[in-house]
Design a protein around this motif. Structure first.
Motif, short mmCIF file in Angstrom:
data_model
loop_
_atom_site.label_atom_id
_atom_site.label_comp_id
_atom_site.label_asym_id
_atom_site.label_seq_id
_atom_site.Cartn_x
_atom_site.Cartn_y
_atom_site.Cartn_z
N PRO A 3 0.84 -1.25 -0.01
CA PRO A 3 -0.08 0.18 0.15
C PRO A 3 0.76 1.21 -0.17
N LYS A 4 0.36 2.38 -0.49
CA LYS A 4 1.10 3.50 -0.46
C LYS A 4 1.32 4.05 0.89
N ASN A 5 0.26 3.91 1.71
CA ASN A 5 0.90 4.32 3.21
C ASN A 5 1.18 3.35 4.02
N ASN A 6 2.08 2.39 3.85
CA ASN A 6 2.87 1.63 4.36
C ASN A 6 3.32 2.07 5.76
N ALA A 7 4.01 3.05 5.54
CA ALA A 7 4.82 3.62 6.84
C ALA A 7 3.68 4.03 7.73
N GLN A 8 2.51 4.80 7.42
CA GLN A 8 1.56 5.13 8.41
C GLN A 8 0.88 4.21 8.92
N ILE A 9 0.73 2.98 8.24
CA ILE A 9 -0.08 1.85 8.73
C ILE A 9 1.06 1.14 9.82
N ARG A 10 2.17 1.12 9.41
CA ARG A 10 3.27 0.58 10.41
C ARG A 10 3.27 1.40 11.44
N PHE A 11 3.09 2.70 11.41
CA PHE A 11 3.16 3.58 12.60
C PHE A 11 2.08 3.52 13.39
N ALA A 12 0.86 3.25 12.72
CA ALA A 12 -0.61 2.96 13.58
C ALA A 12 -0.59 1.69 14.33
N TYR A 13 0.12 0.55 13.56
CA TYR A 13 0.12 -0.67 14.49
C TYR A 13 1.27 -0.40 15.42
N ALA A 14 2.38 0.09 15.38
CA ALA A 14 2.97 0.32 16.22
C ALA A 14 2.56 1.18 17.64
N LEU A 15 1.56 2.33 16.96
CA LEU A 15 0.96 3.08 18.22
C LEU A 15 -0.14 2.22 19.07
N PHE A 16 -0.76 1.66 18.34
CA PHE A 16 -1.72 0.52 18.67
C PHE A 16 -1.29 -0.41 19.63
N ALA A 17 -0.18 -1.04 19.28
CA ALA A 17 0.56 -2.03 20.15
C ALA A 17 1.12 -1.51 21.66
N LEU A 18 1.62 -0.12 21.30
CA LEU A 18 2.19 0.29 22.44
C LEU A 18 1.30 0.78 23.29
N SER A 19 -0.03 1.45 22.50
CA SER A 19 -1.28 1.55 23.44
C SER A 19 -1.81 0.35 24.28
N LEU A 20 -1.91 -0.64 23.74
CA LEU A 20 -2.54 -1.86 24.14
C LEU A 20 -1.56 -2.32 25.22
N VAL A 21 -0.22 -2.27 25.20
CA VAL A 21 1.03 -2.80 26.25
C VAL A 21 0.55 -1.87 27.34
N SER A 22 0.28 -0.45 27.05
CA SER A 22 0.32 0.74 28.11
C SER A 22 -0.71 0.34 28.96
N ALA A 23 -2.03 0.17 28.02
CA ALA A 23 -3.37 -0.16 28.91
C ALA A 23 -3.22 -1.46 29.72
N ALA A 24 -2.46 -2.55 29.13
CA ALA A 24 -2.36 -3.71 29.92
C ALA A 24 -1.57 -3.47 31.29
N LEU A 25 -0.45 -2.70 31.12
CA LEU A 25 0.34 -2.51 32.13
C LEU A 25 -0.25 -1.59 33.13
N VAL A 26 -1.11 -0.56 32.84
CA VAL A 26 -1.80 0.13 33.63
C VAL A 26 -2.84 -0.70 34.57
N GLY A 27 -3.25 -1.41 33.66
CA GLY A 27 -4.41 -2.40 34.25
C GLY A 27 -3.86 -3.43 35.40
N VAL A 28 -2.65 -3.99 34.83
CA VAL A 28 -2.05 -4.91 35.87
C VAL A 28 -1.52 -4.09 37.09
N LEU A 29 -0.90 -2.89 37.00
CA LEU A 29 -0.69 -2.22 38.23
C LEU A 29 -1.47 -1.57 38.91
N SER A 30 -2.83 -1.36 38.36
CA SER A 30 -3.93 -0.88 39.10
C SER A 30 -4.44 -2.08 40.12
#
Length: 167
Positions: A3-30
């Motif tokens: 796709p033409k926006n491959n970099a944006q998709i990878r960035f969005a996946y990375a941002l989603f993964a980072l958000s998911l890990v952060s949310a899981a970490l906040v949940g576990v810490l809570s």
């Protein structure tokens, strides 16, 4: 085919993964901190429960001692068969042991018991005053009865001797 926006998709996946890990970490810490807080609260509740049980047991013992003391005080002057001097000595001894026991308990936990114990002397003084007045009343009744009998005998003697008394 990329796709033409491959970099944006990878960035969005990375941002989603980072958000998911952060949310899981906040949940576990809570959850972790909630459990630690709950354990601390349970430990505090346990210590307060032990303190309450100790105070409650102490107060139940004091209630028994005060009940015994007041029951003995009610027996004073209630019967001729009871040795009042010995009973007063027993009451005095019980009061002193109660005061010694109260001195070992913090004042906040024994305020009412201290107040009741201070009233024992007042009660004993009133009871003794009632006893003395009852003795005085009995003596006055006996004196009155004796005077009435003496008066009747005097009237009989005077009427036998021929002297009439106008009533």
């Amino acid at each position: 085919m990329k796709p033409k926006n491959n970099a944006q998709i990878r960035f969005a996946y990375a941002l989603f993964a980072l958000s998911l890990v952060s949310a899981a970490l906040v949940g576990v810490l809570s959850v972790f901190f909630f459990i630690r807080t709950a354990q601390a609260e349970l430990a505090l509740i346990g210590s307060k429960t032990q303190e309450y049980d100790r105070i409650n047991a102490c107060q139940i013992e004091m209630i028994g001692r005060i009940d015994t003391l007041y029951n003995y005080m009610q027996m004073l002057n209630s019967s001729e068969k009871i040795n009042d001097v010995l009973l007063q000595k027993t009451i005095s001894n019980k009061k002193m042991t109660l005061l010694n026991a109260l001195n070992q308990i913090p004042e906040d936990d024994s305020y009412l018991f201290r107040k009741l114990t201070k009233q024992v002397n007042t009660f004993l003084n009133v009871n003794d005053s009632i006893r003395l007045l009852a003795i005085e009343e009995r003596l006055a009744k006996e004196e009155l009865t004796r005077c009435i009998e003496d008066n009747k005998q005097l009237v009989r003697k005077l009427s036998i001797g021929g002297i009439q008394i106008n009533k």
